[in-house]
Scaffold this active site. Structure first.
Site, PDB file in Angstrom:
ATOM      1  N   GLY A   1       2.688   2.416  10.679  1.00  0.00           N
ATOM      2  CA  GLY A   1       3.649   3.505  10.518  1.00  0.00           C
ATOM      3  C   GLY A   1       4.338   3.913  11.805  1.00  0.00           C
ATOM      4  O   GLY A   1       4.964   4.965  11.875  1.00  0.00           O
TER       5      GLY A   1
ATOM      6  N   HIS B   1      -9.238   1.287   4.639  1.00  0.00           N
ATOM      7  CA  HIS B   1      -7.982   1.487   5.359  1.00  0.00           C
ATOM      8  C   HIS B   1      -8.233   2.435   6.541  1.00  0.00           C
ATOM      9  O   HIS B   1      -9.062   3.341   6.444  1.00  0.00           O
ATOM     10  CB  HIS B   1      -6.914   2.060   4.424  1.00  0.00           C
ATOM     11  CG  HIS B   1      -5.567   2.046   5.059  1.00  0.00           C
ATOM     12  ND1 HIS B   1      -5.153   3.034   5.915  1.00  0.00           N
ATOM     13  CD2 HIS B   1      -4.564   1.140   4.998  1.00  0.00           C
ATOM     14  CE1 HIS B   1      -3.931   2.739   6.348  1.00  0.00           C
ATOM     15  NE2 HIS B   1      -3.556   1.598   5.812  1.00  0.00           N
TER      16      HIS B   1
ATOM     17  N   GLU C   1      -6.747   4.904   7.566  1.00  0.00           N
ATOM     18  CA  GLU C   1      -6.618   6.331   7.216  1.00  0.00           C
ATOM     19  C   GLU C   1      -7.890   6.837   6.524  1.00  0.00           C
ATOM     20  O   GLU C   1      -8.273   7.996   6.686  1.00  0.00           O
ATOM     21  CB  GLU C   1      -5.366   6.532   6.342  1.00  0.00           C
ATOM     22  CG  GLU C   1      -4.099   6.345   7.178  1.00  0.00           C
ATOM     23  CD  GLU C   1      -2.922   5.748   6.438  1.00  0.00           C
ATOM     24  OE1 GLU C   1      -2.893   5.789   5.195  1.00  0.00           O
ATOM     25  OE2 GLU C   1      -2.020   5.218   7.120  1.00  0.00           O
TER      26      GLU C   1
ATOM     27  N   GLY D   1       3.051  -0.992   4.223  1.00  0.00           N
ATOM     28  CA  GLY D   1       3.100   0.422   3.868  1.00  0.00           C
ATOM     29  C   GLY D   1       4.528   0.850   3.597  1.00  0.00           C
ATOM     30  O   GLY D   1       5.076   0.628   2.524  1.00  0.00           O
ATOM     31  N   GLY D   2       5.152   1.458   4.593  1.00  0.00           N
ATOM     32  CA  GLY D   2       6.484   2.071   4.431  1.00  0.00           C
ATOM     33  C   GLY D   2       7.506   1.189   3.729  1.00  0.00           C
ATOM     34  O   GLY D   2       8.193   1.651   2.803  1.00  0.00           O
TER      35      GLY D   2
ATOM     36  N   SER E   1       3.666  -2.048  10.278  1.00  0.00           N
ATOM     37  CA  SER E   1       5.120  -2.095  10.523  1.00  0.00           C
ATOM     38  C   SER E   1       5.752  -3.441  10.141  1.00  0.00           C
ATOM     39  O   SER E   1       6.682  -3.909  10.805  1.00  0.00           O
ATOM     40  CB  SER E   1       5.437  -1.737  11.978  1.00  0.00           C
ATOM     41  OG  SER E   1       5.024  -0.404  12.253  1.00  0.00           O
TER      42      SER E   1
ATOM     43  N   ASN F   1       0.870  -1.177   0.000  1.00  0.00           N
ATOM     44  CA  ASN F   1       0.000   0.000   0.000  1.00  0.00           C
ATOM     45  C   ASN F   1       0.908   1.228   0.000  1.00  0.00           C
ATOM     46  O   ASN F   1       1.498   1.562   1.033  1.00  0.00           O
ATOM     47  CB  ASN F   1      -0.910  -0.014   1.235  1.00  0.00           C
ATOM     48  CG  ASN F   1      -1.742   1.252   1.340  1.00  0.00           C
ATOM     49  OD1 ASN F   1      -1.810   2.041   0.392  1.00  0.00           O
ATOM     50  ND2 ASN F   1      -2.371   1.462   2.487  1.00  0.00           N
ATOM     51  N   TRP F   2       0.993   1.861  -1.144  1.00  0.00           N
ATOM     52  CA  TRP F   2       1.905   3.009  -1.262  1.00  0.00           C
ATOM     53  C   TRP F   2       1.324   4.279  -0.635  1.00  0.00           C
ATOM     54  O   TRP F   2       2.021   5.273  -0.525  1.00  0.00           O
ATOM     55  CB  TRP F   2       2.225   3.267  -2.736  1.00  0.00           C
ATOM     56  CG  TRP F   2       3.244   2.326  -3.296  1.00  0.00           C
ATOM     57  CD1 TRP F   2       3.910   1.329  -2.640  1.00  0.00           C
ATOM     58  CD2 TRP F   2       3.737   2.314  -4.644  1.00  0.00           C
ATOM     59  NE1 TRP F   2       4.783   0.696  -3.495  1.00  0.00           N
ATOM     60  CE2 TRP F   2       4.686   1.273  -4.726  1.00  0.00           C
ATOM     61  CE3 TRP F   2       3.448   3.057  -5.788  1.00  0.00           C
ATOM     62  CZ2 TRP F   2       5.367   0.988  -5.919  1.00  0.00           C
ATOM     63  CZ3 TRP F   2       4.126   2.769  -6.965  1.00  0.00           C
ATOM     64  CH2 TRP F   2       5.078   1.743  -7.030  1.00  0.00           C
ATOM     65  N   LYS F   3       0.045   4.270  -0.312  1.00  0.00           N
ATOM     66  CA  LYS F   3      -0.605   5.484   0.220  1.00  0.00           C
ATOM     67  C   LYS F   3      -0.358   6.643  -0.756  1.00  0.00           C
ATOM     68  O   LYS F   3      -0.301   6.403  -1.961  1.00  0.00           O
ATOM     69  CB  LYS F   3      -0.123   5.758   1.647  1.00  0.00           C
ATOM     70  CG  LYS F   3      -0.203   4.484   2.516  1.00  0.00           C
ATOM     71  CD  LYS F   3       0.038   4.699   3.970  1.00  0.00           C
ATOM     72  CE  LYS F   3      -0.085   3.360   4.702  1.00  0.00           C
ATOM     73  NZ  LYS F   3       0.017   3.472   6.137  1.00  0.00           N
TER      74      LYS F   3
HETATM   75  P1  13P Z   1       3.280   0.465   7.621  1.00  0.00           P
HETATM   76  O1  13P Z   1       3.778  -0.826   7.014  1.00  0.00           O
HETATM   77  O2  13P Z   1       4.036   1.660   7.155  1.00  0.00           O
HETATM   78  O3  13P Z   1       3.163   0.366   9.105  1.00  0.00           O
HETATM   79  O4  13P Z   1       1.795   0.688   7.055  1.00  0.00           O
HETATM   80  C1  13P Z   1       0.879  -0.335   7.153  1.00  0.00           C
HETATM   81  C2  13P Z   1      -0.312   0.026   6.360  1.00  0.00           C
HETATM   82  O5  13P Z   1      -1.055   0.929   6.714  1.00  0.00           O
HETATM   83  C3  13P Z   1      -0.584  -0.729   5.127  1.00  0.00           C
HETATM   84  O6  13P Z   1      -1.852  -0.497   4.665  1.00  0.00           O
END
Ligand code: 13P
Length: 270
Positions: A194, A112, A114, A255-256, A234, A9-11
């Site tokens: 995150g 998600h 967010e 994510g990250g 994470s 998930n690149w956001k």
């Molecule tokens: P991180 O891997 O950066 O914690 O993000 C997780 C996430 O929200 C994936 O959708």
């Protein structure tokens, strides 16, 4: 047999130019090593076209197939991170699932944390998006998860149960009975997103097993067994192996660490 899914998930990260550069590096590094692993990238809508072009060009160069996109030695599948439940009309600023499908999306990510917290998406709204994704022929990955306050108040199971049940409308249940592989749940504890604070393998597995039991109760064992439940929050190469070995964990939503081709490859190979 449900697939183990590695989802990125690149956001709101990566321009079209950065997207192309990423896939050049990512797919060259894979070189076929990801055969039979199911990999999907949820990219920003404005970089979606670039992602299609880049994965197709890299796949052709490597002799991989792009259709169907999850077969052995295949290019990664692509998805969108959100879209509206109506496909067209007077909805200024929204994106359409039918257009995403036409452009080559296989998946839509729904709910998600967010989206739930920053954009105030409700369970009722998200249920409509799950239905809309299926109606447009997309696979749907639904995110659920508790906040730190909810965990500390002992409400984790109640929260993930409520979020999951809200999406299991009669239409969705009928779809799952026919095509359980077109749906996945992603358990993402909000406190682990995150923050570098990953859930322990035991904490994650406890929730995954609860969710599997819930799906079994609601949908029957045959359907529930076919639905992948991913963990997100994470995830890194260093913790992926221990998490991935736990009962009930069928993939990762990253994510990250998915923004760096080598870091994401390392998770896929862990
Ligand atoms: P991180 O891997 O950066 O914690 O993000 C997780 C996430 O929200 C994936 O959708």
């Amino acid at each position: 047999m449900r697939p183990f899914i590695y989802a990125a998930n690149w956001k709101l990260n990566k321009s079209p130019r950065e997207t192309k550069a990423f896939f050049q590096d990512f797919m060259a590094a894979a070189g076929g090593a990801n055969a039979k692993k199911s990999v999907v990238f949820f990219v920003p809508a404005l970089s979606f076209q670039a992602a299609c072009e880049a994965t197709e060009a890299a796949a052709a160069a490597l002799g991989m197939s792009t259709a169907p996109k999850v077969s052995a030695r295949s290019a990664p599948a692509l998805g969108i991170q959100n879209a509206y439940f109506e496909t067209q009309g007077a909805f200024t600023g929204e994106n359409s699932m039918s257009v995403a499908k036409e452009m080559g999306a296989a998946w839509v990510l729904v709910g998600h944390s967010e989206r739930r917290t920053i954009f105030n998406e409700t369970d009722a709204n998200l249920a409509k998006k799950v239905e809309a994704g299926f109606a447009q022929g997309l696979k749907v990955m639904l995110c659920i998860g508790e906040t730190l306050n909810e965990r500390e108040a002992g409400q984790t199971m109640k929260v993930v149960e409520t979020q999951s049940l809200a999406a299991l409308t009669p239409t969705v249940r009928a779809k799952l009975a026919q095509a359980p592989h077109e749906f996945a749940l992603a358990y993402e504890p909000v406190w682990a997103i995150g923050t570098g604070k990953v859930a322990t393998p035991e904490q994650a597995s406890e929730v995954h097993q609860f969710l599997r039991a819930l799906l079994t109760k609601e949908l029957g064992a045959q359907t529930a067994e076919e639905i992948s439940i991913l963990y997100g929050g994470s995830v890194k190469a260093e913790n992926a192996k221990a998490l991935g070995q736990m009962p009930g964990i069928d993939g990762f939503l990253v994510g990250g660490a998915s923004l760096d081709p080598k870091a994401f490859q390392a998770i896929i190979s862990a």
